[in-house]
Design a protein around this motif. Structure first.
Motif, PDB file in Angstrom:
ATOM      1  N   GLU A 142       8.436 -12.861   8.573  1.00 14.64           N
ATOM      2  CA  GLU A 142       9.052 -12.841   7.253  1.00 14.64           C
ATOM      3  C   GLU A 142       9.956 -11.633   7.018  1.00 14.64           C
ATOM      4  O   GLU A 142      10.564 -11.518   5.961  1.00 14.64           O
ATOM      5  CB  GLU A 142       7.965 -12.891   6.177  1.00 14.64           C
ATOM      6  CG  GLU A 142       7.080 -14.127   6.269  1.00 14.64           C
ATOM      7  CD  GLU A 142       6.055 -14.191   5.153  1.00 14.64           C
ATOM      8  OE1 GLU A 142       6.174 -13.410   4.190  1.00 14.64           O
ATOM      9  OE2 GLU A 142       5.134 -15.013   5.251  1.00 14.64           O
ATOM     10  N   ARG A 143      10.021 -10.724   7.973  1.00 12.21           N
ATOM     11  CA  ARG A 143      10.877  -9.525   7.892  1.00 12.21           C
ATOM     12  C   ARG A 143      10.564  -8.695   6.644  1.00 12.21           C
ATOM     13  O   ARG A 143      11.441  -8.150   5.985  1.00 12.21           O
ATOM     14  CB  ARG A 143      12.355  -9.923   7.926  1.00 12.21           C
ATOM     15  CG  ARG A 143      12.780 -10.474   9.281  1.00 12.21           C
ATOM     16  CD  ARG A 143      14.124 -11.136   9.255  1.00 12.21           C
ATOM     17  NE  ARG A 143      15.185 -10.229   8.865  1.00 12.21           N
ATOM     18  CZ  ARG A 143      16.436 -10.607   8.642  1.00 12.21           C
ATOM     19  NH1 ARG A 143      16.759 -11.878   8.766  1.00 12.21           N
ATOM     20  NH2 ARG A 143      17.350  -9.723   8.296  1.00 12.21           N
ATOM     21  N   ARG A 144       9.289  -8.584   6.340  1.00 13.87           N
ATOM     22  CA  ARG A 144       8.815  -7.687   5.285  1.00 13.87           C
ATOM     23  C   ARG A 144       7.440  -7.194   5.689  1.00 13.87           C
ATOM     24  O   ARG A 144       6.679  -7.897   6.363  1.00 13.87           O
ATOM     25  CB  ARG A 144       8.777  -8.375   3.917  1.00 13.87           C
ATOM     26  CG  ARG A 144       7.940  -9.643   3.882  1.00 13.87           C
ATOM     27  CD  ARG A 144       8.056 -10.338   2.550  1.00 13.87           C
ATOM     28  NE  ARG A 144       7.262 -11.558   2.521  1.00 13.87           N
ATOM     29  CZ  ARG A 144       6.493 -11.922   1.514  1.00 13.87           C
ATOM     30  NH1 ARG A 144       6.385 -11.152   0.450  1.00 13.87           N
ATOM     31  NH2 ARG A 144       5.827 -13.061   1.559  1.00 13.87           N
ATOM     32  N   ASP A 145       7.129  -5.968   5.271  1.00 14.07           N
ATOM     33  CA  ASP A 145       5.872  -5.347   5.670  1.00 14.07           C
ATOM     34  C   ASP A 145       5.144  -4.855   4.437  1.00 14.07           C
ATOM     35  O   ASP A 145       5.768  -4.458   3.439  1.00 14.07           O
ATOM     36  CB  ASP A 145       6.170  -4.171   6.619  1.00 14.07           C
ATOM     37  CG  ASP A 145       4.930  -3.690   7.352  1.00 14.07           C
ATOM     38  OD1 ASP A 145       3.914  -4.403   7.332  1.00 14.07           O
ATOM     39  OD2 ASP A 145       4.973  -2.587   7.939  1.00 14.07           O
ATOM     40  N   PHE A 146       3.826  -4.878   4.494  1.00 10.72           N
ATOM     41  CA  PHE A 146       2.993  -4.400   3.394  1.00 10.72           C
ATOM     42  C   PHE A 146       2.298  -3.113   3.813  1.00 10.72           C
ATOM     43  O   PHE A 146       1.654  -3.063   4.865  1.00 10.72           O
ATOM     44  CB  PHE A 146       1.959  -5.459   3.006  1.00 10.72           C
ATOM     45  CG  PHE A 146       2.560  -6.714   2.445  1.00 10.72           C
ATOM     46  CD1 PHE A 146       2.867  -6.805   1.099  1.00 10.72           C
ATOM     47  CD2 PHE A 146       2.843  -7.791   3.272  1.00 10.72           C
ATOM     48  CE1 PHE A 146       3.439  -7.957   0.575  1.00 10.72           C
ATOM     49  CE2 PHE A 146       3.413  -8.945   2.767  1.00 10.72           C
ATOM     50  CZ  PHE A 146       3.716  -9.035   1.414  1.00 10.72           C
ATOM     51  N   LEU A 147       2.453  -2.083   3.005  1.00 10.75           N
ATOM     52  CA  LEU A 147       1.886  -0.769   3.307  1.00 10.75           C
ATOM     53  C   LEU A 147       0.961  -0.334   2.171  1.00 10.75           C
ATOM     54  O   LEU A 147       1.063  -0.810   1.041  1.00 10.75           O
ATOM     55  CB  LEU A 147       2.996   0.262   3.499  1.00 10.75           C
ATOM     56  CG  LEU A 147       3.969  -0.001   4.657  1.00 10.75           C
ATOM     57  CD1 LEU A 147       5.098   1.022   4.649  1.00 10.75           C
ATOM     58  CD2 LEU A 147       3.247   0.040   5.996  1.00 10.75           C
ATOM     59  N   PHE A 148       0.087   0.614   2.503  1.00  5.39           N
ATOM     60  CA  PHE A 148      -0.910   1.081   1.550  1.00  5.39           C
ATOM     61  C   PHE A 148      -0.932   2.601   1.541  1.00  5.39           C
ATOM     62  O   PHE A 148      -0.721   3.245   2.570  1.00  5.39           O
ATOM     63  CB  PHE A 148      -2.303   0.556   1.926  1.00  5.39           C
ATOM     64  CG  PHE A 148      -2.418  -0.940   1.940  1.00  5.39           C
ATOM     65  CD1 PHE A 148      -2.933  -1.608   0.846  1.00  5.39           C
ATOM     66  CD2 PHE A 148      -2.003  -1.671   3.041  1.00  5.39           C
ATOM     67  CE1 PHE A 148      -3.039  -2.997   0.857  1.00  5.39           C
ATOM     68  CE2 PHE A 148      -2.104  -3.048   3.065  1.00  5.39           C
ATOM     69  CZ  PHE A 148      -2.623  -3.714   1.964  1.00  5.39           C
ATOM     70  N   LEU A 149      -1.196   3.168   0.380  1.00  8.00           N
ATOM     71  CA  LEU A 149      -1.448   4.599   0.252  1.00  8.00           C
ATOM     72  C   LEU A 149      -2.955   4.821   0.146  1.00  8.00           C
ATOM     73  O   LEU A 149      -3.684   3.946  -0.334  1.00  8.00           O
ATOM     74  CB  LEU A 149      -0.755   5.167  -0.987  1.00  8.00           C
ATOM     75  CG  LEU A 149       0.769   5.083  -1.023  1.00  8.00           C
ATOM     76  CD1 LEU A 149       1.301   5.716  -2.306  1.00  8.00           C
ATOM     77  CD2 LEU A 149       1.386   5.756   0.190  1.00  8.00           C
ATOM     78  N   PRO A 150      -3.431   5.972   0.580  1.00  5.45           N
ATOM     79  CA  PRO A 150      -4.876   6.242   0.509  1.00  5.45           C
ATOM     80  C   PRO A 150      -5.454   6.140  -0.900  1.00  5.45           C
ATOM     81  O   PRO A 150      -6.646   5.893  -1.066  1.00  5.45           O
ATOM     82  CB  PRO A 150      -4.986   7.673   1.047  1.00  5.45           C
ATOM     83  CG  PRO A 150      -3.801   7.828   1.942  1.00  5.45           C
ATOM     84  CD  PRO A 150      -2.710   7.050   1.290  1.00  5.45           C
ATOM     85  N   ASN A 151      -4.599   6.322  -1.912  1.00  9.50           N
ATOM     86  CA  ASN A 151      -5.098   6.256  -3.289  1.00  9.50           C
ATOM     87  C   ASN A 151      -5.162   4.827  -3.828  1.00  9.50           C
ATOM     88  O   ASN A 151      -5.423   4.613  -5.014  1.00  9.50           O
ATOM     89  CB  ASN A 151      -4.249   7.129  -4.214  1.00  9.50           C
ATOM     90  CG  ASN A 151      -2.788   6.689  -4.246  1.00  9.50           C
ATOM     91  OD1 ASN A 151      -2.424   5.647  -3.711  1.00  9.50           O
ATOM     92  ND2 ASN A 151      -1.950   7.511  -4.864  1.00  9.50           N
ATOM     93  N   GLY A 152      -4.901   3.832  -2.964  1.00 10.86           N
ATOM     94  CA  GLY A 152      -5.036   2.443  -3.373  1.00 10.86           C
ATOM     95  C   GLY A 152      -3.739   1.746  -3.717  1.00 10.86           C
ATOM     96  O   GLY A 152      -3.713   0.522  -3.842  1.00 10.86           O
ATOM     97  N   VAL A 153      -2.656   2.477  -3.880  1.00 14.04           N
ATOM     98  CA  VAL A 153      -1.366   1.852  -4.184  1.00 14.04           C
ATOM     99  C   VAL A 153      -0.870   1.100  -2.950  1.00 14.04           C
ATOM    100  O   VAL A 153      -0.892   1.626  -1.840  1.00 14.04           O
ATOM    101  CB  VAL A 153      -0.330   2.920  -4.604  1.00 14.04           C
ATOM    102  CG1 VAL A 153       1.054   2.289  -4.759  1.00 14.04           C
ATOM    103  CG2 VAL A 153      -0.764   3.594  -5.891  1.00 14.04           C
ATOM    104  N   HIS A 154      -0.460  -0.146  -3.131  1.00 11.04           N
ATOM    105  CA  HIS A 154       0.112  -0.889  -2.016  1.00 11.04           C
ATOM    106  C   HIS A 154       1.462  -1.454  -2.444  1.00 11.04           C
ATOM    107  O   HIS A 154       1.694  -1.749  -3.620  1.00 11.04           O
ATOM    108  CB  HIS A 154      -0.826  -1.988  -1.498  1.00 11.04           C
ATOM    109  CG  HIS A 154      -1.513  -2.793  -2.525  1.00 11.04           C
ATOM    110  ND1 HIS A 154      -2.463  -2.290  -3.382  1.00 11.04           N
ATOM    111  CD2 HIS A 154      -1.396  -4.104  -2.841  1.00 11.04           C
ATOM    112  CE1 HIS A 154      -2.920  -3.234  -4.163  1.00 11.04           C
ATOM    113  NE2 HIS A 154      -2.281  -4.356  -3.874  1.00 11.04           N
ATOM    114  N   PHE A 155       2.343  -1.608  -1.484  1.00  8.28           N
ATOM    115  CA  PHE A 155       3.727  -1.951  -1.793  1.00  8.28           C
ATOM    116  C   PHE A 155       4.357  -2.656  -0.608  1.00  8.28           C
ATOM    117  O   PHE A 155       3.804  -2.703   0.488  1.00  8.28           O
ATOM    118  CB  PHE A 155       4.528  -0.690  -2.152  1.00  8.28           C
ATOM    119  CG  PHE A 155       4.544   0.366  -1.068  1.00  8.28           C
ATOM    120  CD1 PHE A 155       5.632   0.485  -0.202  1.00  8.28           C
ATOM    121  CD2 PHE A 155       3.483   1.244  -0.915  1.00  8.28           C
ATOM    122  CE1 PHE A 155       5.639   1.453   0.795  1.00  8.28           C
ATOM    123  CE2 PHE A 155       3.500   2.222   0.075  1.00  8.28           C
ATOM    124  CZ  PHE A 155       4.575   2.319   0.937  1.00  8.28           C
TER     125      PHE A 155
END
Length: 449
Positions: free
Chosen positions: A319-332
């Protein structure tokens, strides 16, 4: 809020930003327009004030011009931030400099606020850009806009001694959105060709110093990965005060990135990394390689297995998109807008099953050079090392060593063997001429019996 979180608006935000992005031309000054107000930066006043006082603490005493250069923001925006900080009693005036510029320092309250800001996030650098702007710019700068043709391939690789069969296979693969697996014996030039693929793309791209997500800052620009364009120099304060020139200086104009990783690759390098010492977030490899090329060399030698790697990237590959996460729970979500190459010395079927191999799209085998190309490469290397060599001496190499030992004509051999010859010539103070005895010595020291 400018961040994209994992909610029902996620896909809508990305789609909207992409549609808006396509309305713009691809010149840097239109891709990333200079902000003239705090609102136009896309960042919260709170984040900018915290970054401002961290810079003042680092500089001890600073002028508006100093801070404008440090934040990569216009003098007008910095002055607005200073006015807010003064109202909060975080900043106090100091004696003017000899050139008449007012100087500023932190008050006692300001020092405490700066220390508190550092405890939350240690990033000190140019102001970040909001995630939604990053998505828009990366999407517009895709290398997919550059059509790779046979003429372009031949012109770029005419001096690299790769066969027409090979370049005719690589070219169409680069026009695909699928990742590419290249395989073959060690020394056939897999990594060498991949490291030269960026020559196909003559344009430059904008790389942000950092991006902002829900008031979190992730550092993206990496001087070890991103090569500044020749026309790019550090933004001086005069330029920063002139809002009619150039693109938003929070972005660096760079050559398309080429990021190479090998056996050192771990799963953590594919996620946002938090450094507890500096309290900073660093972008993962694929984010740094956006708008360029990511080469995973020596596939199968990493600590992360090929199956784990492909499982991690199933969605990005399709899909040419990636999902990332921050240690504080924020995902984008970010674009996965890069050319992905895998290189291995192993048999592809021994790495992953058929289902994963199908997702790779192109599987291209590298083979040794023909004798004709090997001879051309040999004499090209001689010229580079300022060595003279006769055809008879080259034929001696082929007949006495290659044919007897059945060593294939690998493109790494000329450079490696002639480097040993050159070392022998320098040590023995000989004329720069390749002869049979020097070839015998080089062959003996290069190969293990």
């Amino acid at each position: 809020m400018t961040a994209i979180s994992a909610d029902t608006n996620n896909n809508q935000n990305i789609s909207t930003s992409i549609e808006c992005a396509n309305l713009l031309s691809l010149t840097p000054d239109k891709l990333a327009r200079r902000p003239t107000t705090i609102e136009e930066t896309g960042l919260s006043t709170q984040l900018l004030i915290q970054l401002l006082i961290k810079h003042i603490q680092e500089l001890n005493i600073a002028t508006i011009r100093d801070l404008s250069a440090a934040l990569a923001l216009s003098g007008g925006i910095v002055q607005s931030l200073m006015d807010i900080a003064k109202d909060l009693s975080w900043i106090e005036n100091k004696q003017s400099a000899s050139n008449g510029q007012m100087r500023y320092a932190l008050s006692g309250i300001g020092e405490k606020e700066a220390e508190l800001a550092f405890s939350h996030n240690g990033y000190v650098g140019p102001a970040p850009v909001p995630l939604i702007q990053y998505v828009s710019v990366v999407t517009q700068q895709t290398s997919r806009h550059t059509q790779i043709t046979k003429q372009r391939m031949n012109a770029t690789f005419k001096d690299l001694m790769f066969s027409e069969e090979l370049t005719s296979a690589i070219g169409p693969a680069l026009n695909s959105t699928k990742p590419i697996l290249i395989y073959g014996k060690p020394g056939v030039g897999k990594s060498y060709l991949c490291r030269n693929l960026n020559k196909l793309f003559k344009d430059d791209v904008l790389i942000p110093s950092a991006i902002e997500i829900n008031n979190n800052i992730i550092q993206v620009y990496d001087p070890q990965v991103h090569d500044l364009a020749d026309c790019t120099s550090s933004e001086d304060s005069e330029t920063l005060f002139n809002l009619d020139q150039g693109h938003d200086p929070r972005w660096y104009l760079c050559h398309r990135p080429l990021l190479v990783t090998g056996g050192e690759l771990t799963e953590s390098m594919l996620e946002v990394n938090f450094d507890p010492t500096s309290k900073t977030y660093k972008a993962p490899l694929q984010m740094k390689a956006n708008n360029g090329i990511l080469l995973l060399d020596d596939l199968g030698r990493q600590k992360i297995t090929p199956v784990e790697l492909f499982n991690r990237w199933i969605i990005p590959l399709e899909e040419r998109r990636d999902f990332l996460f921050l240690p504080n729970g924020v995902h984008f979500e970010i674009p996965f807008e890069l050319i992905l190459l895998f290189s291995t010395n192993l048999e592809p079927a021994a790495l992953v099953d058929e289902a994963f191999l199908r997702r790779l799209g192109y599987k291209i085998e590298f083979n040794p050079l023909t004798l004709s190309n090997y001879q051309t490469l040999w004499f090209n290397v001689c010229a580079d090392l300022k060595l003279s060599c006769t055809t008879e001496t080259f034929n001696y190499l082929i007949n006495t060593h290659h044919l007897v030992t059945k060593k294939p004509f690998l493109p790494c051999f000329p450079s490696d063997l002639l480097s040993i010859v050159s070392d022998q010539i320098k040590f023995n103070e000989l004329d720069p001429e390749v002869d049979n005895q020097l070839i015998d010595t080089a062959w003996k020291h290069y190969f293990v019996s």
